[in-house]
Structure formats: structure tokens, C-alpha cells
Design a protein around this motif. Structure first.
Motif, short mmCIF file in Angstrom:
data_model
loop_
_atom_site.label_atom_id
_atom_site.label_comp_id
_atom_site.label_asym_id
_atom_site.label_seq_id
_atom_site.Cartn_x
_atom_site.Cartn_y
_atom_site.Cartn_z
N THR A 1 0.83 -1.20 0.00
CA THR A 1 0.00 0.00 0.00
C THR A 1 0.86 1.25 0.00
OG1 THR A 1 -1.70 -1.21 1.26
CG2 THR A 1 -1.88 1.18 1.20
N ILE A 2 1.95 1.25 0.76
CA ILE A 2 2.87 2.39 0.75
C ILE A 2 3.44 2.59 -0.65
CG2 ILE A 2 5.06 3.25 1.64
CD1 ILE A 2 4.41 1.87 4.28
N TRP A 3 3.82 1.49 -1.30
CA TRP A 3 4.38 1.58 -2.66
C TRP A 3 3.35 2.17 -3.62
CZ3 TRP A 3 3.23 -0.32 -7.49
CH2 TRP A 3 4.23 -0.27 -8.45
N THR B 155 -17.01 9.31 5.59
CA THR B 155 -15.80 9.28 6.41
C THR B 155 -14.58 9.03 5.52
OG1 THR B 155 -16.09 6.91 6.81
CG2 THR B 155 -17.07 8.43 8.41
N ALA B 156 -13.41 9.07 6.13
CA ALA B 156 -12.19 8.86 5.37
C ALA B 156 -12.14 7.46 4.78
CB ALA B 156 -10.97 9.10 6.26
N ALA B 157 -12.64 6.46 5.51
CA ALA B 157 -12.64 5.09 5.00
C ALA B 157 -13.56 4.95 3.79
CB ALA B 157 -13.05 4.12 6.10
N VAL B 158 -14.73 5.58 3.85
CA VAL B 158 -15.66 5.55 2.71
C VAL B 158 -15.07 6.30 1.52
CG1 VAL B 158 -17.96 6.23 1.92
CG2 VAL B 158 -17.66 5.33 4.23
N TYR B 159 -14.40 7.41 1.78
CA TYR B 159 -13.75 8.17 0.70
C TYR B 159 -12.65 7.35 0.04
CZ TYR B 159 -11.12 11.92 -1.58
OH TYR B 159 -10.46 12.69 -2.50
N ALA B 160 -11.89 6.60 0.84
CA ALA B 160 -10.85 5.74 0.28
C ALA B 160 -11.46 4.65 -0.61
CB ALA B 160 -10.02 5.11 1.40
N TYR B 161 -12.56 4.07 -0.15
CA TYR B 161 -13.22 3.03 -0.95
C TYR B 161 -13.71 3.59 -2.28
CZ TYR B 161 -16.90 -0.12 -2.51
OH TYR B 161 -17.69 -0.93 -3.29
N LYS B 162 -14.36 4.77 -2.24
CA LYS B 162 -14.86 5.35 -3.48
C LYS B 162 -13.72 5.71 -4.43
CE LYS B 162 -19.15 7.32 -1.65
NZ LYS B 162 -19.92 8.58 -1.43
N THR B 163 -12.62 6.21 -3.88
CA THR B 163 -11.49 6.58 -4.73
C THR B 163 -10.90 5.37 -5.43
OG1 THR B 163 -10.96 8.42 -3.24
CG2 THR B 163 -9.23 7.70 -4.74
N MET B 164 -10.83 4.25 -4.71
CA MET B 164 -10.19 3.06 -5.28
C MET B 164 -11.15 2.25 -6.15
SD MET B 164 -7.98 1.85 -1.93
CE MET B 164 -6.96 0.68 -2.80
N MET B 165 -12.37 2.06 -5.70
CA MET B 165 -13.29 1.16 -6.39
C MET B 165 -14.18 1.86 -7.41
SD MET B 165 -12.37 -1.66 -5.27
CE MET B 165 -11.45 -2.37 -3.91
N ARG B 166 -14.53 3.11 -7.16
CA ARG B 166 -15.41 3.81 -8.10
C ARG B 166 -14.60 4.55 -9.16
NH1 ARG B 166 -20.13 7.25 -5.54
NH2 ARG B 166 -20.63 5.12 -4.83
N TYR B 167 -13.52 5.18 -8.74
CA TYR B 167 -12.70 5.94 -9.69
C TYR B 167 -11.44 5.19 -10.11
CZ TYR B 167 -15.75 9.54 -7.81
OH TYR B 167 -16.86 10.24 -7.40
N LEU B 168 -11.20 4.00 -9.54
CA LEU B 168 -10.08 3.13 -9.92
C LEU B 168 -8.73 3.80 -9.72
CD1 LEU B 168 -11.54 1.55 -13.19
CD2 LEU B 168 -11.74 0.73 -10.84
N ASP B 169 -8.67 4.76 -8.80
CA ASP B 169 -7.43 5.48 -8.51
C ASP B 169 -6.78 4.85 -7.28
OD1 ASP B 169 -5.35 7.21 -8.11
OD2 ASP B 169 -6.57 9.04 -8.10
N PHE B 170 -5.94 3.86 -7.51
CA PHE B 170 -5.33 3.14 -6.39
C PHE B 170 -4.18 3.94 -5.77
CE2 PHE B 170 -8.07 -0.13 -7.29
CZ PHE B 170 -7.83 -1.27 -6.54
N GLY B 171 -3.63 4.91 -6.47
CA GLY B 171 -2.58 5.73 -5.89
C GLY B 171 -3.12 6.61 -4.78
N ASN B 172 -4.12 7.43 -5.09
CA ASN B 172 -4.72 8.29 -4.07
C ASN B 172 -5.45 7.48 -3.00
OD1 ASN B 172 -4.12 11.08 -4.64
ND2 ASN B 172 -5.31 10.86 -6.52
N GLY B 173 -6.11 6.39 -3.42
CA GLY B 173 -6.80 5.55 -2.44
C GLY B 173 -5.85 4.94 -1.44
N SER B 174 -4.69 4.50 -1.91
CA SER B 174 -3.68 3.94 -1.00
C SER B 174 -3.13 5.02 -0.08
CB SER B 174 -2.55 3.30 -1.80
OG SER B 174 -3.03 2.23 -2.59
N ALA B 175 -2.97 6.24 -0.60
CA ALA B 175 -2.49 7.34 0.24
C ALA B 175 -3.48 7.63 1.37
CB ALA B 175 -2.26 8.59 -0.61
N ILE B 176 -4.77 7.61 1.06
CA ILE B 176 -5.78 7.81 2.10
C ILE B 176 -5.70 6.70 3.15
CG2 ILE B 176 -8.25 8.03 2.56
CD1 ILE B 176 -8.55 8.99 -0.36
#
Length: 289
Positions: free
Chosen positions: A26-28, A241-262
Motif C-alpha cells: 500500500t505504501i508503494w 468518512t475517510a474510510a468511505v472516501y478511500a473506498y470510493k477513490t479506489m473502487m469507483r474511480y479506480l485510482d489506487f494511488g490516491n486511495g492507498s495514500a488515504i
């Protein structure tokens, strides 16, 4: 000591494989521009994902962290007070105490997604139980969209979380009550101490180790809460919440970089909370002991 390390080595290897390998992965990812809709095009960006999250003019991350803090403070505070009260009641001797103790744990045993669906249906704006009851007693004159307003939506989520997790808190507090020697209470009664004085001077100080455990576990769980919020509101009506925002970033927008940062930011927040509780509150407990 060498033999002990030999016995512990397999468990430590398994723990590192299960815990540390995903964290390092996740850090990577958080240091790269990594999107699933652009396979093979990931690029190293360093701390840019973190900077973008904190400088985003829409403030999704900061709003999510603030919502997380509000949810954590409200749910953990109410659960702690109710958990202590329930534990004190269950600690008393009465007929059928074993059955009552077992039944109290039923909400905690129900999967979180199922309990979230139950409370979602109860707060439904058309067929919900609360609308029907309040209409019948005359407190409201029309159906209310409880999950459509930020204030009532948070009240519904906190109520659902308190209903589910208070039995867990009561169980931990009850375990702490059962190790307090009974002769201390006998001496307090002989000295004429009132029930409130006994609770404030004896019960509460001796429960501090159990309360610390409750605070550590429940604060960390609430800070990363996702399932009950996602099931009840999906993060709408100001409940993202931050956890829900991370899920939406990774699963809805497919942005694993920003989602992992969250996710890493949440991980750091949980570590900081754990450090505060264990090092500061734990040190105070050690001095008192």
C-alpha cells in the motif's frame, strides 16, 4: 530464550506475511500514479498524492477525517457510558443472570452489514419503523427522510453502531468488575460509604485498565469504520468518512494511488491514537498502580 524464538519464528513469519506485506504494498502504491483503467502506465510521483489530498480545494479528505472524528467521539463516548451501566447491572446477582448475559451479546454477534441493513430499513423514509411509530404517537405529521439530512443521518448511524457495539464494551467492563476483590466493597459498606462514593472512589479507579482496553479497541475500530456507514447511507448526506472516501477513490474511480495514500493516512492516525492511549494513559495507570 533461543528455543522460545525458534517456537515463535513460524508465527512471526506468518504475521509479517499477512500484515506487513500488504502495508508495504500500500505504501508503494501511494507513491505512484496507479490507475486500474490505465494498466501498465503507473509512474512514481513521490509524495504528490499526499500533497494533492491535503491541498484539494474541495477538501474531501479533511472533511472525511473530520466526519470520522465526530463519529468516533460520539459512538465511543456513548458506548463507554452505556457499557459501564450495563456491566454494573449484569455484575449483580439475580435469577437468570447467565441467560441475560448471553442475550445481551446478540447484537454484537450479528454481522455489521446485517445490522446496518436492519437500521437502514427502520429509518426508511417510506416503510421505516421509526416513521410509523412517531406518526402513531403524533410526534410527526408526515414521513421524514431521516437518512437524507446530515444531522439525522449521523444520529441513525451512531444509534446503529451503539446498539451493536455496546455489548462488547459491557463484556470487557464486566470482566474488569469480576476481578475486583469483594472485601473492598465490604470495607466500604462498613465505613458507611454511599453507592456513588463507592463507585467513584473504588469501582471507577480499579476499572481504569479495562476502560483503557475499551478505548483502544473501540477508538481504532470506529476510526476506520466503513461497513455500517456504507450500508446505511453510502457516504451520502455528509456521512462520508475517510474510510468511505478511500473506498470510493479506489473502487469507483479506480485510482489506487490516491486511495492507498488515504489508507496510509488512516493507518498513521490509528497508530497515533494507539500511541496516545497506551503510552500516555497507560503510563498514568502504571504510576497509580
Amino acid at each position: 530464550a533461543r528455543f522460545a524464538w525458534i517456537l515463535l519464528t513460524p508465527a512471526l513469519i506468518a504475521f509479517m506475511a499477512v500484515a506487513f506485506v500488504p502495508i508495504l504494498r500500500t505504501i508503494w502504491l501511494s507513491l505512484h500514479d496507479y490507475r486500474l483503467n490505465r494498466p501498465g502506465q503507473e509512474t512514481f510521483v513521490g509524495l504528490r498524492n499526499y500533497i494533492d489530498l491535503f491541498t484539494n480545494p474541495e477538501g474531501h479528505l479533511l472533511n472525511g477525517l473530520w466526519a470520522t472524528v465526530r463519529f468516533t467521539v460520539a459512538s465511543v463516548g456513548i458506548e463507554l457510558v452505556l457499557g459501564i451501566a450495563i456491566a454494573l447491572l449484569l455484575h449483580r446477582a439475580f435469577w437468570g443472570r447467565g441467560a441475560v448475559r448471553a442475550s445481551v451479546l446478540i447484537p454484537w454477534a450479528i454481522p455489521t452489514a446485517i445490522s446496518g441493513l436492519m437500521w437502514k430499513f427502520m429509518f426508511d423514509d417510506r416503510l421505516g419503523l421509526f416513521n410509523a411509530l412517531l406518526l402513531r404517537v403524533g410526534l410527526i405529521d408526515s414521513y421524514q427522510a431521516w437518512r437524507g439530512d446530515p444531522t439525522t443521518a449521523w444520529m441513525a448511524i451512531v444509534a446503529a453502531d451503539v446498539w451493536k457495539m455496546t455489548p462488547f464494551v459491557a463484556l470487557l467492563i464486566l470482566a474488569g468488575l469480576q476481578v475486583i476483590p469483594a472485601d473492598i466493597y465490604e470495607a466500604a459498606r462498613v465505613d458507611g460509604a454511599s453507592a456513588w462514593t463507592t463507585f467513584r472512589r473504588i469501582t471507577l479507579p480499579l476499572l481504569k485498565p479495562s476502560i483503557l482496553v475499551v478505548l483502544v479497541f473501540r477508538t481504532m475500530d470506529s476510526f476506520r469504520a466503513f461497513d455500517i456507514i456504507f450500508v446505511m447511507t453510502g457516504g451520502a448526506s455528509g456521512t462520508e468518512t475517510a474510510a468511505v472516501y478511500a473506498y470510493k477513490t479506489m473502487m469507483r474511480y479506480l485510482d489506487f494511488g490516491n486511495g492507498s495514500a488515504i489508507s496510509i493516512i488512516l493507518f498513521i492516525c490509528v497508530l497515533a491514537i494507539n500511541f496516545f492511549y497506551v503510552k500516555i494513559l497507560g503510563a498514568n495507570l502504571g504510576k497509580e498502580a
